[in-house]
Design an enzyme around this catalytic site. Sequence first.
Site, short mmCIF file in Angstrom:
data_model
loop_
_atom_site.label_atom_id
_atom_site.label_comp_id
_atom_site.label_asym_id
_atom_site.label_seq_id
_atom_site.Cartn_x
_atom_site.Cartn_y
_atom_site.Cartn_z
N SER A 142 53.61 107.98 95.35
CA SER A 142 53.11 108.16 96.71
C SER A 142 51.60 108.46 96.70
O SER A 142 50.81 107.64 96.28
CB SER A 142 53.92 109.25 97.41
N ASP A 297 48.20 105.21 102.38
CA ASP A 297 48.31 105.75 101.03
C ASP A 297 48.76 104.65 100.05
O ASP A 297 49.07 103.53 100.48
CB ASP A 297 49.22 106.98 101.00
N ASP A 299 51.39 103.70 98.40
CA ASP A 299 52.61 102.92 98.61
C ASP A 299 52.82 102.57 100.08
O ASP A 299 53.88 102.10 100.48
CB ASP A 299 53.84 103.61 98.02
N ASP A 301 53.34 104.02 102.93
CA ASP A 301 54.33 104.57 103.85
C ASP A 301 53.71 105.63 104.76
O ASP A 301 54.35 106.08 105.71
CB ASP A 301 55.57 105.11 103.11
#
Length: 564
Positions: A142, A297, A299, A301
């Site tokens: 993340s 960010d 990834d 999400d």
Amino acid sequence: MNYMDRYAFWCSAMLPKEVQDELKSIANDEEELKSRFGSDLQFGTAGMRGVMGVGSNRLNRYTVRRAAQGMAAWLSETDLPQKAAIAYDSRHNSQLFAEVCAVALAEAGIETYLYDRLAPTPMLSFAVRELGCGCGIVISASHNAGTYNGIKCYGPDGCQMTDEPAAVVTEKIGAIDFFIPESKDFAAFLAEGTVKYIDQSIWEKYYQTVMAEAVDPAIITKAGLNIVYTPLCGTGNEPVREILGRLGVNIHVVACQEKPDGDFKTCEYPNPETDAALNESYKVARQVPCDVILGTDPDADRVAIAVPTADGFRKLSGNELGCMLLDYILSARSARGDLPEGGEVIRSIVTTPMADRIAAYYGVAMKPVLTGFKYIGGEILALEEKGEEQKYIFGFEESCGYLKGTYARDKDAVVASMLVCEMAAALKQRGKTVLEALEDLYKTHGYFLAYVQNIELKGADAMEKAAAMMADLRSNMPETIGGAAVTKVNDYKSSISLDLSTGEEESINLPKSNVLEMILGDRGSVIARPSGTEPKVKFYYSAVGATYAEAKSLLDAMVAQFSK
């Protein structure tokens, strides 16, 4: 087995020379040995996350393979489809770890689908559902620093794995040897078709599905919206630009953060929740036309925004952006008369209760759930099982996670980026700035200010220290916080809500969780919870006032009391 036993075990294994060299390099470093071998990296409902490197408490091809083998062993014993989907982000080793997972699943006879290039977490959630898979995996840490990586694990509904299957996977992992060699390499499984790359048609279906969630897409070209966008060297670059490009947004990309970079050299901590994550974007925004700065960010999400001001830039918090998007969606749908009867908005319990007032303003129910987007996804699933998924309107968390639509069961920065641009364009066409609209919300619903404090804990017993801190807080509950009386305590660990003025208790109808909420009447609250992925305890402060000054004064006093 103590840390030296684990170290000796790894040293005795027939591992590649580069691994042996790394093991030898730490032979006389006791602290490093304890850190790397003091325990095994733990698998939980969020999967695993940790620093990359050699060791049982590090993320490497051996700990990753073992986790994937545990997933395969669990899936093989269920009636779920024996199919899995895998995605990965821009971090070092992400593609390697994704291929290691694919081999482990394929060895167990599980048909495995892998994205052929970087893909955001929400696209994995979408693919699990679209391809009819029994589980899914995302290789990502993340928003953590570049030394980290992780495995996020998903169930057949596209939600992150829940407690029960995660416990089974954990048990399975414990019974698996660390160094079982691969029967065949990734290329061999790919050639025979047990592992397949996810077709481009899935990308296109995802794009069409996201665009169907637009509220008023034509508004963007009418307004001539200009944004500065940074993918923070991650997976958002392709899908976010694709969606916004189709909608006619004028996009200026932050060039130094456009391409994948596992070191995140221009943004050491790629978390859009922090103002520093947008520093490079501010430089670009000073040189080009800019209505909104948008950052996703690694990834993709989570998404955050900032807007130009007379003397610089103002970054909105996750709570502020969530409330603005919620108001935009509810206002537009209310004006059209298509708000669903019995419609629901879902927020995590640590997200601002200002959202409750906005929902109530439009006659919509608010459903608070535990922290973690899987709980929002679970509520969507519950509606879907009753054939009422159309009642879901919007869900969000204060940590910059948002979802409109039921196509995925995790937060999605791609759809949120689209909604941000719509909202900003609608405001621009009305001659109003984002900050003016935010101030209008505060004047209408009250000034809700929030702050998150992270108490980081060190040492091999960090998790035990976190548990002790929570136990001490329960035993020594303050009567006042920041000068405001504590009127109610919600203990999600015991599932009991206690009204301190009457002594009456009620049950909390949510899964048990080590979370303690102290409510200060209508003036705010403090919520304490240990992190599920890192050795820290988080305190979430919410202060409410008729004016900004009143709310800020209370918030400062609350934080000061818990910082002593």
